[in-house]
Design a protein around this motif. Sequence first.
Motif, short mmCIF file in Angstrom:
data_model
loop_
_atom_site.label_atom_id
_atom_site.label_comp_id
_atom_site.label_asym_id
_atom_site.label_seq_id
_atom_site.Cartn_x
_atom_site.Cartn_y
_atom_site.Cartn_z
N ALA A 200 0.29 -8.25 -3.92
CA ALA A 200 -0.61 -8.89 -2.96
C ALA A 200 -0.66 -10.40 -3.16
O ALA A 200 -0.97 -11.14 -2.23
CB ALA A 200 -2.03 -8.32 -3.11
N GLU A 201 -0.36 -10.88 -4.36
CA GLU A 201 -0.50 -12.30 -4.65
C GLU A 201 0.45 -13.12 -3.78
O GLU A 201 1.60 -12.78 -3.57
CB GLU A 201 -0.24 -12.57 -6.13
N GLY A 202 -0.10 -14.20 -3.24
CA GLY A 202 0.70 -15.08 -2.41
C GLY A 202 0.96 -14.57 -1.02
O GLY A 202 1.66 -15.20 -0.23
N PRO B 169 -2.48 -3.46 2.27
CA PRO B 169 -2.60 -4.79 2.87
C PRO B 169 -3.37 -5.72 1.95
O PRO B 169 -4.39 -5.31 1.38
CB PRO B 169 -3.37 -4.52 4.18
N PRO B 170 -2.91 -6.94 1.75
CA PRO B 170 -3.63 -7.87 0.87
C PRO B 170 -5.09 -7.99 1.27
O PRO B 170 -5.43 -8.05 2.46
CB PRO B 170 -2.88 -9.20 1.09
N GLN B 171 -5.96 -7.97 0.27
CA GLN B 171 -7.41 -8.00 0.46
C GLN B 171 -7.94 -6.81 1.27
O GLN B 171 -9.09 -6.79 1.71
CB GLN B 171 -7.87 -9.32 1.15
N GLY B 172 -7.10 -5.82 1.51
CA GLY B 172 -7.52 -4.66 2.28
C GLY B 172 -7.72 -4.93 3.76
O GLY B 172 -8.29 -4.10 4.48
N ALA B 173 -7.26 -6.08 4.23
CA ALA B 173 -7.48 -6.48 5.63
C ALA B 173 -6.31 -6.04 6.51
O ALA B 173 -5.15 -6.31 6.19
CB ALA B 173 -7.67 -7.99 5.73
N TYR B 174 -6.63 -5.38 7.61
CA TYR B 174 -5.58 -4.95 8.53
C TYR B 174 -6.16 -4.81 9.93
O TYR B 174 -7.37 -4.78 10.13
CB TYR B 174 -4.98 -3.61 8.07
N VAL C 286 -2.57 2.26 2.15
CA VAL C 286 -3.47 2.66 1.07
C VAL C 286 -4.53 1.58 0.85
O VAL C 286 -4.20 0.40 0.71
CB VAL C 286 -2.68 2.88 -0.23
N LEU C 287 -5.78 2.00 0.82
CA LEU C 287 -6.87 1.06 0.55
C LEU C 287 -7.41 1.28 -0.85
O LEU C 287 -7.03 0.60 -1.78
CB LEU C 287 -7.97 1.21 1.62
N GLY C 288 -8.27 2.24 -1.06
CA GLY C 288 -8.83 2.48 -2.39
C GLY C 288 -10.06 1.62 -2.63
O GLY C 288 -10.51 0.86 -1.77
N ARG C 289 -10.62 1.75 -3.83
CA ARG C 289 -11.85 1.05 -4.20
C ARG C 289 -11.61 0.22 -5.45
O ARG C 289 -10.83 0.58 -6.31
CB ARG C 289 -12.98 2.05 -4.45
#
Length: 217
Positions: free
Chosen positions: A118-120, A147-152, A169-172
């Motif tokens: 996710a970085e960058g 998706p980075p930061q869980g945003a989609y 995949v999201l997750g907590r």
Amino acid sequence: MRQSHRLLAGLLAAGALLTAGCAQSVDPIERLGRKAAQQVTPGTGAPRSAAHRRWGLAGPLARAPEPPARRFSAAYVVDHVPTHDKVVFLAVDAGAARDPRFVRMAGELKLPVSLFRAEGRPDLPTLSYEGQRAEICGQHGSRLFHPPQGAYNADTLRAAADCGVRAVVLGREFGEYALGERLRPGDIVRADASRTAALLRRIQEQGYAVGRLEDYV
């Protein structure tokens, strides 16, 4: 230091450093091969069976149950795996592959984790469909995507599907359990490399095993 570099090189050669937010499960014994697996055991003569003590665990991690014959596929966006088994799944930023301590821990404990890069990476919903597709399609055959930061948005899902992604995949976050909330069967828990040992202690204290997400989703 040389040992860490050799182990990291083995991990990279195994394809565990991922691109575009997609995941590949890391079973260090299978992925790093016998030579790398031997390297993660310190040369102090301590038996591998004692590895759990080096990471603050009360005992060896519980063995994960046999995965279902068919993967769960009822939803394209997955934040939880529907199972009654006391099993949870770990999702860690792929930057952990650059952390020798994490790599050593994963090898010694034979820990299955899914690494997501996710970085960058940009906030995908700010991009056009074409821009999102360009970001996601560099997955090199992976079928899970975080998706980075869980945003989609709808374009993210369409682009991911067009790139061959099987599930988003999201997750907590591990921090969500900090106030005493208990794990649930099928939880997908995200944690950075520095907090993985603490997460494993929480998992063990509550009687859970760690499963391989790709076997379920």
